[in-house]
Motif scaffolding. Structure first.
Motif, PDB file in Angstrom:
ATOM      1  N   GLU A 117      25.942  24.072  -8.861  1.00  0.00           N
ATOM      2  CA  GLU A 117      25.882  24.273 -10.315  1.00  0.00           C
ATOM      3  C   GLU A 117      26.415  23.069 -11.074  1.00  0.00           C
ATOM      4  OE1 GLU A 117      26.216  29.126 -10.736  1.00  0.00           O
ATOM      5  OE2 GLU A 117      28.060  27.977 -10.485  1.00  0.00           O
ATOM      6  N   ARG A 118      27.443  22.431 -10.545  1.00  0.00           N
ATOM      7  CA  ARG A 118      28.022  21.273 -11.233  1.00  0.00           C
ATOM      8  C   ARG A 118      27.105  20.054 -11.191  1.00  0.00           C
ATOM      9  NH1 ARG A 118      32.825  22.720  -8.487  1.00  0.00           N
ATOM     10  NH2 ARG A 118      32.600  20.912  -7.109  1.00  0.00           N
ATOM     11  N   ASN A 119      26.281  19.964 -10.161  1.00  0.00           N
ATOM     12  CA  ASN A 119      25.497  18.739  -9.960  1.00  0.00           C
ATOM     13  C   ASN A 119      24.000  18.913 -10.205  1.00  0.00           C
ATOM     14  OD1 ASN A 119      27.446  16.595  -8.669  1.00  0.00           O
ATOM     15  ND2 ASN A 119      27.954  18.548  -7.695  1.00  0.00           N
ATOM     16  N   ILE A 120      23.568  20.119 -10.533  1.00  0.00           N
ATOM     17  CA  ILE A 120      22.140  20.373 -10.604  1.00  0.00           C
ATOM     18  C   ILE A 120      21.435  19.575 -11.689  1.00  0.00           C
ATOM     19  CG2 ILE A 120      22.163  22.343 -12.205  1.00  0.00           C
ATOM     20  CD1 ILE A 120      20.132  22.076  -8.915  1.00  0.00           C
ATOM     21  N   ASP A 121      22.086  19.360 -12.829  1.00  0.00           N
ATOM     22  CA  ASP A 121      21.411  18.655 -13.934  1.00  0.00           C
ATOM     23  C   ASP A 121      21.109  17.209 -13.565  1.00  0.00           C
ATOM     24  OD1 ASP A 121      21.354  20.829 -15.829  1.00  0.00           O
ATOM     25  OD2 ASP A 121      23.508  20.592 -15.995  1.00  0.00           O
ATOM     26  N   SER A 122      22.071  16.511 -12.970  1.00  0.00           N
ATOM     27  CA  SER A 122      21.838  15.122 -12.589  1.00  0.00           C
ATOM     28  C   SER A 122      20.822  15.023 -11.463  1.00  0.00           C
ATOM     29  CB  SER A 122      23.148  14.447 -12.175  1.00  0.00           C
ATOM     30  OG  SER A 122      23.764  15.130 -11.108  1.00  0.00           O
ATOM     31  N   LEU A 123      20.862  15.971 -10.526  1.00  0.00           N
ATOM     32  CA  LEU A 123      19.896  15.966  -9.434  1.00  0.00           C
ATOM     33  C   LEU A 123      18.482  16.213  -9.948  1.00  0.00           C
ATOM     34  CD1 LEU A 123      21.916  17.933  -6.729  1.00  0.00           C
ATOM     35  CD2 LEU A 123      21.197  15.534  -6.589  1.00  0.00           C
ATOM     36  N   MET A 124      18.343  17.122 -10.901  1.00  0.00           N
ATOM     37  CA  MET A 124      17.028  17.383 -11.473  1.00  0.00           C
ATOM     38  C   MET A 124      16.501  16.152 -12.204  1.00  0.00           C
ATOM     39  SD  MET A 124      17.485  21.324 -12.859  1.00  0.00           S
ATOM     40  CE  MET A 124      15.760  21.509 -13.361  1.00  0.00           C
ATOM     41  N   MET A 125      17.373  15.470 -12.912  1.00  0.00           N
ATOM     42  CA  MET A 125      16.959  14.277 -13.648  1.00  0.00           C
ATOM     43  C   MET A 125      16.480  13.186 -12.687  1.00  0.00           C
ATOM     44  SD  MET A 125      19.145  12.104 -16.461  1.00  0.00           S
ATOM     45  CE  MET A 125      20.409  11.674 -15.246  1.00  0.00           C
ATOM     46  N   ILE A 126      17.208  12.966 -11.605  1.00  0.00           N
ATOM     47  CA  ILE A 126      16.822  11.954 -10.620  1.00  0.00           C
ATOM     48  C   ILE A 126      15.509  12.349  -9.950  1.00  0.00           C
ATOM     49  CG2 ILE A 126      17.457  10.843  -8.443  1.00  0.00           C
ATOM     50  CD1 ILE A 126      20.414  11.259  -9.302  1.00  0.00           C
ATOM     51  N   PHE A 127      15.389  13.620  -9.591  1.00  0.00           N
ATOM     52  CA  PHE A 127      14.163  14.100  -8.950  1.00  0.00           C
ATOM     53  C   PHE A 127      12.955  13.848  -9.853  1.00  0.00           C
ATOM     54  CE2 PHE A 127      12.327  16.911  -5.680  1.00  0.00           C
ATOM     55  CZ  PHE A 127      11.092  17.151  -6.249  1.00  0.00           C
ATOM     56  N   ASP A 128      13.045  14.268 -11.105  1.00  0.00           N
ATOM     57  CA  ASP A 128      11.930  14.110 -12.042  1.00  0.00           C
ATOM     58  C   ASP A 128      11.584  12.641 -12.254  1.00  0.00           C
ATOM     59  OD1 ASP A 128      11.650  16.842 -12.362  1.00  0.00           O
ATOM     60  OD2 ASP A 128      12.894  16.931 -14.166  1.00  0.00           O
ATOM     61  N   PHE A 129      12.606  11.777 -12.270  1.00  0.00           N
ATOM     62  CA  PHE A 129      12.364  10.344 -12.438  1.00  0.00           C
ATOM     63  C   PHE A 129      11.593   9.785 -11.254  1.00  0.00           C
ATOM     64  CE2 PHE A 129      13.677   5.965 -11.515  1.00  0.00           C
ATOM     65  CZ  PHE A 129      13.206   5.330 -12.650  1.00  0.00           C
ATOM     66  N   LEU A 130      12.001  10.134 -10.041  1.00  0.00           N
ATOM     67  CA  LEU A 130      11.320   9.624  -8.852  1.00  0.00           C
ATOM     68  C   LEU A 130       9.857  10.063  -8.817  1.00  0.00           C
ATOM     69  CD1 LEU A 130      14.088  10.112  -6.130  1.00  0.00           C
ATOM     70  CD2 LEU A 130      13.259   7.948  -7.087  1.00  0.00           C
ATOM     71  N   VAL A 131       9.596  11.298  -9.211  1.00  0.00           N
ATOM     72  CA  VAL A 131       8.210  11.773  -9.255  1.00  0.00           C
ATOM     73  C   VAL A 131       7.429  11.011 -10.319  1.00  0.00           C
ATOM     74  CG1 VAL A 131       6.742  13.752  -9.787  1.00  0.00           C
ATOM     75  CG2 VAL A 131       8.766  14.057  -8.348  1.00  0.00           C
ATOM     76  N   LYS A 132       8.054  10.793 -11.453  1.00  0.00           N
ATOM     77  CA  LYS A 132       7.379  10.115 -12.561  1.00  0.00           C
ATOM     78  C   LYS A 132       6.962   8.701 -12.185  1.00  0.00           C
ATOM     79  CE  LYS A 132       7.946   8.964 -17.460  1.00  0.00           C
ATOM     80  NZ  LYS A 132       8.839   9.055 -18.645  1.00  0.00           N
ATOM     81  N   VAL A 133       7.813   7.989 -11.437  1.00  0.00           N
ATOM     82  CA  VAL A 133       7.501   6.594 -11.067  1.00  0.00           C
ATOM     83  C   VAL A 133       6.795   6.523  -9.713  1.00  0.00           C
ATOM     84  CG1 VAL A 133       9.400   5.677 -12.443  1.00  0.00           C
ATOM     85  CG2 VAL A 133       9.791   6.219 -10.015  1.00  0.00           C
ATOM     86  N   ARG A 134       6.274   7.658  -9.248  1.00  0.00           N
ATOM     87  CA  ARG A 134       5.465   7.757  -8.033  1.00  0.00           C
ATOM     88  C   ARG A 134       6.247   7.406  -6.769  1.00  0.00           C
ATOM     89  NH1 ARG A 134      -0.506   5.416  -9.977  1.00  0.00           N
ATOM     90  NH2 ARG A 134      -0.714   6.834 -11.775  1.00  0.00           N
ATOM     91  N   LEU A 135       7.499   7.789  -6.761  1.00  0.00           N
ATOM     92  CA  LEU A 135       8.332   7.640  -5.574  1.00  0.00           C
ATOM     93  C   LEU A 135       8.780   9.016  -5.084  1.00  0.00           C
ATOM     94  CD1 LEU A 135      10.520   4.550  -6.601  1.00  0.00           C
ATOM     95  CD2 LEU A 135       8.639   4.607  -4.934  1.00  0.00           C
ATOM     96  N   GLY A 136       7.893   9.993  -5.260  1.00  0.00           N
ATOM     97  CA  GLY A 136       8.235  11.352  -4.896  1.00  0.00           C
ATOM     98  C   GLY A 136       8.607  11.519  -3.442  1.00  0.00           C
ATOM     99  N   VAL A 137       8.121  10.637  -2.565  1.00  0.00           N
ATOM    100  CA  VAL A 137       8.451  10.738  -1.145  1.00  0.00           C
ATOM    101  C   VAL A 137       9.958  10.638  -0.915  1.00  0.00           C
ATOM    102  CG1 VAL A 137       8.213   8.258  -0.723  1.00  0.00           C
ATOM    103  CG2 VAL A 137       7.827   9.890   1.150  1.00  0.00           C
TER     104      VAL A 137
END
Length: 323
Positions: A223-243
């Protein structure tokens, strides 16, 4: 014609005597009825404590509403059943959690449902679904290895998202098959092994530690870290580094319904991330191996593969009991 099904002793398969507080066996075993739910196991010390926590805390997160029909879509795509063919049928649901698929059956069909979970998630299921059941829901707490019902009783049997979390995957499959009538269908889905890279993943790298943590501590960390993890995840997908997202300690956000608002998406992400790291058992399987289990235990396989729908992709095996 629907045949009445009665509880039996899970160990001896003999009939049980009942009063308002419990079921009683001929051998002296007592199975209490707590909050209107028969209890055939003590979940306070078993391997499902993480599920007791998650499904009672997130009891409504995955229940369909007017904004999303994820559970309904997944249920009918995975089973390939039609609502009208289930009319009046006796169905067994193994590992119902908070009752997302219980709700689908009760709302979309006229089937009679026997549903159980090994964990105290049955509390959440009862709260979610008892008022809409109209007497068609028979909910109980039991082990998949000792189901308190007669063998060969059900027209349909299904088990979604559960088998990989049981101690012995094949014994779980074997147990489910024997409760189907001859000629009845069994459908399961499960976590698949897609290749050597399946376990090169943050989940499997961290689970040796996280599954031993206090469940409350693990949940708090997520719960404490979910927001930052979601932001990083979405960024990686956006820049086509979803792998690269497989190395983040968070559920694949692409599996969460896109129709959810920001807060609901966050809640779902916490739930599924906790579900990744907390269970005692997590044993993905090759589809061909699960199909072979069906055949070994008397069920002819009618489908074994991936099922794609708007709810995502599931590894599925369907079979019909022959012996």
């Amino acid at each position: 014609m629907t045949i009445s099904i009665q509880y039996v002793d899970p160990k001896t398969k003999t009939p049980l005597r009942k009063d308002d507080t419990a079921y009683y066996s001929e051998t002296g075993s007592v199975y209490p009825i707590v909050n209107q739910i028969p209890r055939f196991v003590d979940s306070s010390q078993n391997y499902t404590q993480s599920f007791s926590l998650q499904w009672n805390k997130f009891s409504k997160t995955q229940i369909d509403d007017t904004d999303q029909k994820q559970s309904e879509t997944r249920f009918f795509a995975t089973t390939n059943w039609q609502p009208e063919e289930l009319a009046g049928k006796n169905i067994l649901e193994a590992g119902s959690g908070a009752g997302r698929f219980t709700r689908v059956i009760l709302e979309k069909t006229s089937a009679h449902l026997w549903s159980f979970d090994y964990s105290e998630a049955v509390e959440a299921n009862w709260q979610n679904n008892s008022k809409i059941a109209g007497g068609r829901l028979h909910l109980f707490q039991a082990s998949i290895y000792e189901i308190p019902l007669p063998d060969s009783s059900f027209d349909k049997v299904f088990c979604f998202g559960v088998l990989q979390h049981t101690p012995n995957f094949e014994e779980s499959v074997k147990s489910l098959i024997k409760y189907a009538k001859i000629g009845a269908e069994i459908v399961v889905d499960f976590y698949p092994i897609k290749g050597f890279w399946t376990k090169i993943h943050a989940k499997y790298l961290l689970r040796p530690l996280t599954k031993r943590m206090s469940h409350q501590t693990l949940l708090s960390i997520i719960e404490r870290n979910i927001d930052s993890l979601m932001m990083i995840f979405d960024f990686l997908v956006k820049v086509r580094l979803g792998v690269l997202t497989r190395f983040l300690p968070i559920v694949d956000l692409r599996t969460i319904p896109s129709t959810l608002d920001k807060q609901k998406r966050r809640e779902w992400a916490i739930l599924d991330t906790f579900d990744m790291f907390s269970p005692e058992y997590d044993n993905p399987q090759r589809i061909k191996d699960v199909a072979a289990m069906f055949e070994r235990h008397g069920a002819k396989v009618t489908f074994a593969g991936f099922v794609k729908s708007s709810a995502g992709t599931s590894a599925v095996v369907r079979g019909v009991r022959e012996t």
